[in-house]
Design an enzyme around this catalytic site. Structure first.
Site, PDB file in Angstrom:
ATOM      1  CG  ASP A  81      -2.184   0.997   1.129  1.00  0.00           C
ATOM      2  OD1 ASP A  81      -2.380   1.364   0.103  1.00  0.00           O
ATOM      3  OD2 ASP A  81      -2.967   0.868   1.865  1.00  0.00           O
ATOM      4  NE  ARG A  84      -4.027   5.286  -5.283  1.00  0.00           N
ATOM      5  CZ  ARG A  84      -5.582   5.315  -5.034  1.00  0.00           C
ATOM      6  NH1 ARG A  84      -6.372   5.672  -6.111  1.00  0.00           N
ATOM      7  NH2 ARG A  84      -6.133   4.697  -4.079  1.00  0.00           N
ATOM      8  NE  ARG A  85      -1.377   6.943   1.180  1.00  0.00           N
ATOM      9  CZ  ARG A  85      -1.623   5.942   2.029  1.00  0.00           C
ATOM     10  NH1 ARG A  85      -1.264   6.423   3.485  1.00  0.00           N
ATOM     11  NH2 ARG A  85      -1.993   4.692   1.745  1.00  0.00           N
ATOM     12  CB  SER A 127      -7.947  -5.686  -3.820  1.00  0.00           C
ATOM     13  OG  SER A 127      -8.550  -4.300  -4.437  1.00  0.00           O
ATOM     14  CB  THR A 128     -12.257  -8.089  -6.307  1.00  0.00           C
ATOM     15  OG1 THR A 128     -12.410  -7.718  -4.977  1.00  0.00           O
ATOM     16  CG2 THR A 128     -11.900  -9.482  -6.814  1.00  0.00           C
ATOM     17  CG  ASN A 130      -6.994  -2.442  -6.088  1.00  0.00           C
ATOM     18  OD1 ASN A 130      -6.306  -3.058  -5.857  1.00  0.00           O
ATOM     19  ND2 ASN A 130      -7.538  -1.487  -5.150  1.00  0.00           N
ATOM     20  NE  ARG A 133      -7.452   1.845  -6.561  1.00  0.00           N
ATOM     21  CZ  ARG A 133      -6.237   1.833  -5.797  1.00  0.00           C
ATOM     22  NH1 ARG A 133      -5.107   1.938  -6.599  1.00  0.00           N
ATOM     23  NH2 ARG A 133      -6.015   1.551  -4.517  1.00  0.00           N
ATOM     24  NE  ARG A 256      -3.351  -1.458   4.195  1.00  0.00           N
ATOM     25  CZ  ARG A 256      -4.438  -1.507   3.817  1.00  0.00           C
ATOM     26  NH1 ARG A 256      -5.327  -2.397   4.345  1.00  0.00           N
ATOM     27  NH2 ARG A 256      -4.713  -0.615   2.903  1.00  0.00           N
ATOM     28  CG  LEU A 263      -6.101  -7.983   8.177  1.00  0.00           C
ATOM     29  CD1 LEU A 263      -6.737  -9.106   8.501  1.00  0.00           C
ATOM     30  CD2 LEU A 263      -4.586  -8.015   7.834  1.00  0.00           C
ATOM     31  CD  GLU A 275       1.432 -12.838  16.744  1.00  0.00           C
ATOM     32  OE1 GLU A 275       1.130 -11.322  16.893  1.00  0.00           O
ATOM     33  OE2 GLU A 275       0.683 -13.652  17.322  1.00  0.00           O
TER      34      GLU A 275
END
Length: 307
Positions: A81, A84-85, A127-128, A130, A133, A256, A263, A275
């Site tokens: 993740d 884009r940022r 992901s599905t 996504n 977008r 992440r 999640l 964990e």
């Protein structure tokens, strides 16, 4: 850096460093340097000073020595993740360039996992959700995935380290060229068994569970089972056998990036005893030291599995 020091000088430097080691101060300096680097445009990247590079290297070595004395996770899942940022900080706007930089980080992760002999890593790359977008962004993501998977199929590192590639998710939702690249990579590495790289693409946790139940019911129907028999045979073990990658162990550690603490549906079924480790670092800027700190946090936890 390793080649610049003899073994004796390396040991002496490490011992001297340990005597005056202040981890918090080291992390502040490293993170400040990283943040400054990210803010620079791509053509004006700043390099760390030699003392800072040496500090980084020694700290990394120290972490590695600590980690190798304790059990490693068998399976690590990573939610990638922050592309884009990171791109905005670097002044990038082309979707292909944005996600290409994220794809390049995969090489580092595989190298780190191979060095620590971690046998399985699962990366959630698309992901599905996504798919909702913009067309330009979806095309950029899928183009980067296709190019990277195709490159991995021919990468000498993958064959030297005997890394098997597999994909999970609703591949039927993807363009044919992306699926073809995935299948070619799976075929090229099918005989390997030292590490399994699982690429979650077109993946959603709810979709996986629904597909597993659907597959289980279909199998029962083909065997002529009645509705009451099917209901009686539904168990967690039975459903688990129909998950996308049923042969993999459940992930011990899920990481992440980007500072989001959720999640978002990643490995919902398999993560019941995982964990979790959340880091503010954006995925393209994810460093080896960040990866090692995640494993150290995992090793520091007492896992009782509900007992």
């Amino acid at each position: 850096m390793n080649a610049a020091l003899s073994p004796a000088r390396e040991r002496a430097a490490t011992l001297a460093f340990d005597k005056q080691f202040d981890e918090q101060a080291v992390l502040i300096r490293l993170d400040t340097w990283q943040s400054a680097t990210e803010r620079r445009p791509p053509d004006k990247g700043t390099a760390a000073s030699p003392p800072l590079r040496f500090l980084y290297w020694i700290y990394e070595r120290r972490l590695l020595n600590q980690l190798k004395q304790r059990p490693m996770p068998r399976h690590i899942g990573i939610i990638l993740d922050g592309n884009r940022r990171h791109a905005r900080k670097r002044g990038l706007s082309d979707p292909c360039q944005i996600y290409q930089r994220g794809a390049e980080k995969l090489d580092d992760v595989l190298d780190w996992c191979a060095d620590l002999r971690i046998p399985a890593v699962t990366l959630w790359v698309f992901s599905t959700e996504n798919l909702k977008r913009s067309q330009a962004e979806v095309s950029g993501i899928l183009s980067a995935i296709e190019a990277k998977v195709a490159a991995l199929a021919h990468d000498p590192f993958m064959h030297q380290k005997r890394i098997r590639i597999q994909a999970i998710g609703r591949l039927d939702l993807l363009p044919e060229s992306v699926v073809a690249a995935i299948r070619a990579a799976e075929t090229a590495t099918a005989q390997y068994n030292l590490m399994t790289l699982t690429i979650a693409v077109g993946y959603g946790g709810r979709e996986e569970i629904a597909d597993a139940v659907r597959s289980f019911v279909k199998m029962q129907a083909l065997q002529g089972a009645s509705v009451s028999d099917v209901i009686e045979r539904i168990t967690s073990e039975a459903i688990a056998c129909h998950l996308y990658a049923a042969d993999l162990p459940d992930p011990d550690l899920i990481i992440r990036t980007s500072g989001e603490i959720r999640l978002s549906g990643f490995l919902l079924w398999q993560s019941v005893h995982s964990e979790f480790y959340f880091t503010d670092v954006l995925w393209p800027a994810f460093r080896k030291v960040d990866f090692l700190r995640a494993i150290r946090a995992y090793q520091a936890r007492s896992r009782r599995f509900g007992r």
